[in-house]
Enzyme design. Structure first.
Site, PDB file in Angstrom:
ATOM      1  CG  ASP A   1      13.001 -16.153  -0.220  1.00  0.00           C
ATOM      2  OD1 ASP A   1      12.487 -16.729  -1.191  1.00  0.00           O
ATOM      3  OD2 ASP A   1      12.471 -16.113   0.907  1.00  0.00           O
TER       4      ASP A   1
ATOM      5  CB  ALA B   1       7.180 -14.837   1.167  1.00  0.00           C
TER       6      ALA B   1
ATOM      7  CB  ALA C   1       1.172 -25.297   6.613  1.00  0.00           C
TER       8      ALA C   1
ATOM      9  CG  MET D   1       8.315 -21.503   3.873  1.00  0.00           C
ATOM     10  SD  MET D   1       7.003 -21.430   2.652  1.00  0.00           S
ATOM     11  CE  MET D   1       5.573 -21.679   3.676  1.00  0.00           C
TER      12      MET D   1
ATOM     13  CE  LYS E   1       5.090 -21.103  -2.202  1.00  0.00           C
ATOM     14  NZ  LYS E   1       5.959 -21.072  -1.032  1.00  0.00           N
TER      15      LYS E   1
ATOM     16  CG  HIS F   1       5.308 -26.531   0.748  1.00  0.00           C
ATOM     17  ND1 HIS F   1       5.996 -25.475   1.304  1.00  0.00           N
ATOM     18  CD2 HIS F   1       4.484 -26.978   1.743  1.00  0.00           C
ATOM     19  CE1 HIS F   1       5.607 -25.304   2.561  1.00  0.00           C
ATOM     20  NE2 HIS F   1       4.682 -26.200   2.836  1.00  0.00           N
TER      21      HIS F   1
ATOM     22  NE  ARG G   1      14.339 -20.827  -3.346  1.00  0.00           N
ATOM     23  CZ  ARG G   1      13.666 -19.831  -2.800  1.00  0.00           C
ATOM     24  NH1 ARG G   1      12.793 -20.066  -1.845  1.00  0.00           N
ATOM     25  NH2 ARG G   1      13.849 -18.600  -3.198  1.00  0.00           N
TER      26      ARG G   1
ATOM     27  CG  ASP H   1      12.361 -16.927   4.923  1.00  0.00           C
ATOM     28  OD1 ASP H   1      11.330 -17.362   5.460  1.00  0.00           O
ATOM     29  OD2 ASP H   1      12.461 -16.821   3.688  1.00  0.00           O
TER      30      ASP H   1
END
Length: 275
Positions: free
Chosen positions: A15, A17, A48, A52, A56, A59, A163, A189
């Site tokens: 991944d 970030a 927010a 994650m 986006k 999200h 994802r 993460d």
């Protein structure tokens, strides 16, 4: 033709970030707060961070589906947020995101040494992200300037379904010319990123401290006492538990040890699907 079970890992799919760059995963999260604020709807950093790891647009849709945020939106606009509203927020999000990735482009401490160790072990390096290609191109360019260039990159809008579907991880398998998903390890993460690896039939390694679940920058992380770190490990491991990662480590620096452990398991004939 006789099929041979892989006896070692051939690739790591990393991944971006919170994994290799941007310790604490700040670039993606703060922008959601700013994008909603530009529509006069307040959301917290904690809210927010919730979804994650997803693409986006998805999200933002997930945030708009949260009852508390939907209610704030309705108070402001007299209606619940539609897909068109989500797209409007996403279009406001994109230029903000482009500006912000540069501020949070530093490689995670220990990342370069880890990458070198993976290369020494003969691994190809794939990568994927919840970022769309427009943002990803900039992230990739900044990482290259800092010494990190994976062999392949898949952005969330380059596959039909982001994802936790396995599409991005599998796009890496195809592009890298790999023979078996069991010879791949997915490192992430976030829970959607671990589920992506699991549903692709790969080994999975979850990162506790460099990403979204801890949400601290490097200096704040360094300042934690051993007791605080232990408490956070327990908390974060419980958050990851439903996605069933094969391994949990603090940061990327510990990954080479895990690679050796997986190679030993593959040599014994073990598979990630059965673990």
């Amino acid at each position: 033709m006789h099929y041979q079970h892989p006896d070692r890992l051939h690739a790591a799919i990393l991944d971006w970030a919170g994994t290799v760059v941007d310790f604490g995963s700040f670039a993606p999260t703060r922008i959601f707060v700013e994008a909603f604020a530009s529509f006069d709807v307040e959301i917290s950093l904690e809210e927010a961070r919730g979804p994650m790891g997803m693409g986006k647009w998805d999200h933002i849709r997930a945030l708009c589906n949260l009852p508390a945020i939907a209610e704030r939106y309705q108070r402001r606009f007299g209606r619940l947020p539609s897909d068109e509203d989500v797209t409007a927020i996403y279009e406001r999000f994109m230029p903000l995101q482009m500006a912000k990735v540069g501020e949070h482009s530093a490689l995670i401490p220990g990342a370069l040494a880890c990458i070198a160790a993976l290369r020494e072990r003969g691994l190809k390096l794939g990568s994927c992200s919840g970022y769309p290609k427009q943002v990803m191109d900039k992230v990739v360019e900044l990482a290259a300037a800092n010494g990190y260039s994976p062999d392949h990159v898949v952005a969330t809008d380059e596959v039909p379904k982001g994802r936790p579907s396995p599409a991005q991880a599998l796009a890496n398998v195809i592009a890298l010319g790999l023979d078996d998903v069991a010879a791949c390890v997915k490192v992430d993460d976030t829970e959607p990123g671990i589920l992506e690896g699991r549903s692709a039939g790969m080994w999975t390694v979850a990162l506790r401290f460099s990403g979204n679940f801890l949400g601290l920058d490097w200096a704040q992380y360094q300042a934690l006492t051993p007791a605080q770190r232990e408490a956070e490990r327990t908390r974060i491991d419980a958050l990851f538990a439903p996605s069933r990662p094969h391994y949990l480590i603090d940061t990327l620096a510990e990954l080479p040890t895990v690679i050796d452990a997986i190679n030993a398991r593959l040599a014994r004939g073990e598979s990630p699907q059965a673990s």
